[in-house]
Design an enzyme around this catalytic site. Structure first.
Site, PDB file in Angstrom:
ATOM      1  N   HIS A  10       0.872  -1.325   0.004  1.00 24.27           N
ATOM      2  CA  HIS A  10       0.175  -0.161  -0.047  1.00 24.27           C
ATOM      3  C   HIS A  10       0.660   1.383  -0.197  1.00 24.27           C
ATOM      4  O   HIS A  10       1.967   1.259   0.689  1.00 24.27           O
ATOM      5  CB  HIS A  10      -0.926   0.098   0.985  1.00 24.27           C
ATOM      6  CG  HIS A  10      -2.049  -0.916   1.159  1.00 24.27           C
ATOM      7  ND1 HIS A  10      -3.420  -0.458   1.086  1.00 24.27           N
ATOM      8  CD2 HIS A  10      -2.085  -2.353   1.201  1.00 24.27           C
ATOM      9  CE1 HIS A  10      -4.053  -1.745   1.230  1.00 24.27           C
ATOM     10  NE2 HIS A  10      -3.091  -2.742   1.034  1.00 24.27           N
ATOM     11  N   HIS A  60      -6.009 -11.268   5.245  1.00 25.33           N
ATOM     12  CA  HIS A  60      -4.961 -12.165   4.877  1.00 25.33           C
ATOM     13  C   HIS A  60      -4.125 -12.550   6.019  1.00 25.33           C
ATOM     14  O   HIS A  60      -3.066 -12.039   6.175  1.00 25.33           O
ATOM     15  CB  HIS A  60      -4.065 -11.625   3.898  1.00 25.33           C
ATOM     16  CG  HIS A  60      -3.864 -10.149   3.581  1.00 25.33           C
ATOM     17  ND1 HIS A  60      -3.176  -9.595   4.643  1.00 25.33           N
ATOM     18  CD2 HIS A  60      -4.087  -9.384   2.608  1.00 25.33           C
ATOM     19  CE1 HIS A  60      -2.844  -8.113   4.364  1.00 25.33           C
ATOM     20  NE2 HIS A  60      -3.300  -8.023   3.192  1.00 25.33           N
ATOM     21  N   ASP A  98      -1.673 -19.679  -1.608  1.00 19.32           N
ATOM     22  CA  ASP A  98      -1.201 -19.928  -2.837  1.00 19.32           C
ATOM     23  C   ASP A  98       0.144 -20.723  -2.819  1.00 19.32           C
ATOM     24  O   ASP A  98       0.904 -20.945  -3.721  1.00 19.32           O
ATOM     25  CB  ASP A  98      -0.935 -18.581  -3.732  1.00 19.32           C
ATOM     26  CG  ASP A  98      -0.003 -17.654  -2.812  1.00 19.32           C
ATOM     27  OD1 ASP A  98       0.243 -17.919  -1.599  1.00 19.32           O
ATOM     28  OD2 ASP A  98       0.265 -16.579  -3.263  1.00 19.32           O
ATOM     29  N   GLY A  99       0.790 -20.959  -1.519  1.00 17.44           N
ATOM     30  CA  GLY A  99       2.028 -21.627  -1.387  1.00 17.44           C
ATOM     31  C   GLY A  99       2.996 -20.500  -1.403  1.00 17.44           C
ATOM     32  O   GLY A  99       4.147 -20.992  -1.191  1.00 17.44           O
ATOM     33  N   HIS A 141       2.490 -16.826  -0.119  1.00 16.73           N
ATOM     34  CA  HIS A 141       2.105 -16.029   1.122  1.00 16.73           C
ATOM     35  C   HIS A 141       2.378 -16.508   2.322  1.00 16.73           C
ATOM     36  O   HIS A 141       2.767 -15.728   3.507  1.00 16.73           O
ATOM     37  CB  HIS A 141       0.734 -15.281   0.832  1.00 16.73           C
ATOM     38  CG  HIS A 141       0.541 -14.252  -0.163  1.00 16.73           C
ATOM     39  ND1 HIS A 141       0.652 -14.451  -1.473  1.00 16.73           N
ATOM     40  CD2 HIS A 141       0.755 -12.809   0.110  1.00 16.73           C
ATOM     41  CE1 HIS A 141       0.630 -12.831  -2.167  1.00 16.73           C
ATOM     42  NE2 HIS A 141       0.568 -12.102  -1.042  1.00 16.73           N
ATOM     43  N   ASP A 155      -7.069 -12.442  -2.921  1.00 19.60           N
ATOM     44  CA  ASP A 155      -6.305 -10.985  -2.828  1.00 19.60           C
ATOM     45  C   ASP A 155      -5.685 -10.793  -4.500  1.00 19.60           C
ATOM     46  O   ASP A 155      -4.467 -10.261  -4.663  1.00 19.60           O
ATOM     47  CB  ASP A 155      -5.010 -11.250  -1.955  1.00 19.60           C
ATOM     48  CG  ASP A 155      -4.574  -9.887  -1.637  1.00 19.60           C
ATOM     49  OD1 ASP A 155      -4.947  -8.590  -2.059  1.00 19.60           O
ATOM     50  OD2 ASP A 155      -3.206  -9.811  -1.236  1.00 19.60           O
ATOM     51  N   ALA A 213       3.135  -8.094  -3.903  1.00 16.13           N
ATOM     52  CA  ALA A 213       1.814  -7.237  -4.349  1.00 16.13           C
ATOM     53  C   ALA A 213       0.747  -7.983  -4.611  1.00 16.13           C
ATOM     54  O   ALA A 213       0.447  -8.285  -5.776  1.00 16.13           O
ATOM     55  CB  ALA A 213       2.490  -6.330  -5.272  1.00 16.13           C
ATOM     56  N   GLY A 214      -0.241  -8.398  -3.576  1.00 12.38           N
ATOM     57  CA  GLY A 214      -1.157  -9.263  -3.830  1.00 12.38           C
ATOM     58  C   GLY A 214      -0.824 -10.653  -4.536  1.00 12.38           C
ATOM     59  O   GLY A 214       0.393 -10.976  -4.524  1.00 12.38           O
TER      60      GLY A 214
END
Length: 392
Positions: free
Chosen positions: A144, A218, A250-251, A253, A276, A310-311
Site C-alpha cells: 500500500h 490475509h 497460494d503456497g 504468501h 487477494d 503485491a497481492g
C-alpha cells in the site's frame, strides 16, 4: 454453451456437494433464481442441463478480497465497466460472489467508487465492496502507498460509511491506528470490519473484537506476529473463535506449516479462502502498474520493485485445489472455506453457501482437474465449451 435466464431449470450432476457433505447423483431444481428442491438417485438425475459425468456441482465460490482481474485494477477503474470486467474474469474460475476490493487511495478514488456502488450491485456476482485501507499501520503497509495511509477525515468517513448500505461491504483497518469511536461509527453504518495491515497487540485486538470487529485480512501477512509474550494479531486471530480469517492459499504468501496451523486453530467454519487477486488474474500478462510502481509476475509471485509481495496471482478454484494439496484437508473442507464460511462472515448464511431449498442458485461445476465447467448466478448461467454439456 449459454443458458438463457428462464424462470426455472434443473441441473443434473453425478456428484453434488450440498454445502455440508458430498452426495449424488441427483438434480437441483431452480425457480426464479432460487433453489426449489434437490432430489437424489439415478432416476432423479435427469435435468434440462446435465453436468459432465465427472463434474462436481457445488455452491459457488465467494471471494471477499479481489483487487482486480481481467486486466483491470479496481483503483484504476472504479467504474461499473471496471467492476464488471473484474467480476467476469473471476466468474470463469468459479467465483459467483465477490467483494471488489479498493486498496488505500486518495479520497477522490473512494468517492468515485462510492458513486457507482449502488448500480454495481446489479452486476451478477457483486455482493458488496471491500475497502482495504486507508486506515492502516504504516509499519505493516505491505504494497500500500505510504503517502495515502491516513486516519480518515470527515470527507473520507462520509464516503466510506456510504458503503454500509451497499450490499455486504467491509473495511480493513488497523484498530490501533483509529479512535475506538470510529470503529463504532463504521459498524453502526452497516459495515463489517476486519483487522489487517496492523501492528496491534493481542489485547488491542481483543478490545476491537469486543467492539464488533469480526474479521482478519490475509492472516499472517502484514501483521504483528505470534511471539512468546506478545501474541500479536496472528495469535489473537488463531485464539479467538469470534474472528473469521481470510487466508491466501497460494503456497507463496503463507508457508504450508502456517496454513496447517491456521486450519487446526480456526477450522473450516472460521478460515476463509481469499485470492487477494490482482489484474493479471484471467490474463496472460506478466506485469502491471500499481499506483506508479511496476509489479512483475515471476513463477506465480507478484512483486514490486523492492521485492514486496503485491497481492496474489490466484483464482478461487486454484485456492480450493491448493487447500486440498497444501493443507492435506478434504475437498469438502476446502469447499466450505471457499463458500459457506465467507457467506457466514458476510451475514449471508441463509442465502448462500449451500445447495438447499430457498437458497440463492449461485452454483459452480468443476471437474476432478479443478477446471470450472459451469457457473450459475441466481440460476442464470453457462456451461463452458470444455464441459461438452448435454441437454437431456
Amino acid at each position: 454453451m449459454g443458458h438463457a435466464g428462464s424462470s426455472s431449470l434443473t441441473i443434473a450432476a453425478q456428484h453434488i456437494f450440498d454445502g455440508a457433505e458430498m452426495r449424488g447423483p441427483g438434480s437441483v431444481r431452480i425457480s426464479q433464481g432460487r433453489i426449489e428442491s434437490i432430489a437424489f438417485g439415478e432416476a432423479e438425475a435427469r435435468g434440462s442441463i446435465r453436468a459432465p459425468a465427472d463434474a462436481i456441482l457445488a455452491p459457488g465460490f465467494i471471494d471477499i478480497q479481489v483487487n482486480g482481474g481481467g486486466g483491470v485494477l479496481l483503483n484504476d477503474q472504479p467504474t461499473e465497466a471496471g467492476v464488471r470486467r473484474i467480476v467476469e474474469a473471476h466468474r470463469k474460475e468459479g467465483t459467483t460472489g465477490c467483494l471488489p476490493t479498493l486498496t488505500t487511495d486518495r479520497s477522490e478514488v473512494i468517492e468515485r467508487l462510492a458513486a457507482v456502488a449502488q448500480p454495481c450491485l446489479k452486476i451478477p456476482g457483486v455482493l458488496g465492496f471491500h475497502l482495504e485501507g486507508p486506515a492502516l499501520n504504516r509499519s505493516r503497509k505491505g504494497i500500500h502507498p505510504e503517502a495515502e495511509i491516513r486516519v480518515p477525515d470527515r470527507r473520507d468517513l462520509a464516503a466510506i460509511k456510504s458503503f454500509g448500505g451497499r450490499g455486504r461491504s467491509m473495511v480493513t483497518l488497523a484498530p490501533e491506528c483509529v479512535p475506538a469511536s470510529m470503529i463504532d461509527e463504521l459498524i453502526g453504518a452497516g459495515l463489517r470490519i476486519a483487522a489487517g495491515h496492523s501492528d496491534a497487540t493481542a489485547a488491542e485486538i481483543g478490545q476491537a473484537v469486543d467492539r464488533g470487529v469480526s474479521g482478519v485480512t490475509h492472516l499472517f501477512n502484514a501483521m504483528s506476529q505470534l511471539n512468546a509474550r506478545e501474541p500479536g494479531l496472528v495469535g489473537a486471530a488463531l485464539e479467538d473463535d469470534r474472528l473469521f480469517a481470510g487466508i491466501i492459499c497460494d503456497g507463496i504468501h503463507v508457508d504450508r506449516a502456517g496454513l496447517r496451523v491456521a486450519f487446526r486453530c480456526k477450522g473450516r467454519d472460521r478460515l476463509m479462502l481469499v485470492t487477494d487477486a490482482m489484474p493479471l488474474a484471467g490474463t496472460n500478462d506478466r506485469q502491471f502498474m500499481l499506483q506508479g510502481r511496476q509489479i512483475t509476475l515471476h513463477e506465480n509471485r507478484l512483486t514490486g520493485p523492492d521485492g514486496t509481495l503485491a497481492g496474489a496471482h490466484l483464482t478461487m478454484i486454484e485456492a480450493v485445489r491448493n487447500a486440498v494439496a497444501l493443507l492435506g484437508i478434504s475437498l469438502v473442507d476446502a469447499l466450505i472455506m471457499a463458500s459457506r464460511t465467507p457467506a457466514a462472515f458476510l451475514g449471508l448464511a441463509s442465502e448462500l453457501g449451500r445447495i438447499a431449498p430457498g437458497y440463492r442458485a449461485d452454483l459452480v461445476a468443476f471437474n476432478p482437474n479443478f477446471e470450472v465447467v459451469g457457473t450459475w448466478i441466481g440460476g442464470v448461467g453457462s456451461m463452458g465449451e470444455a464441459s461438452e454439456a448435454s441437454r437431456g
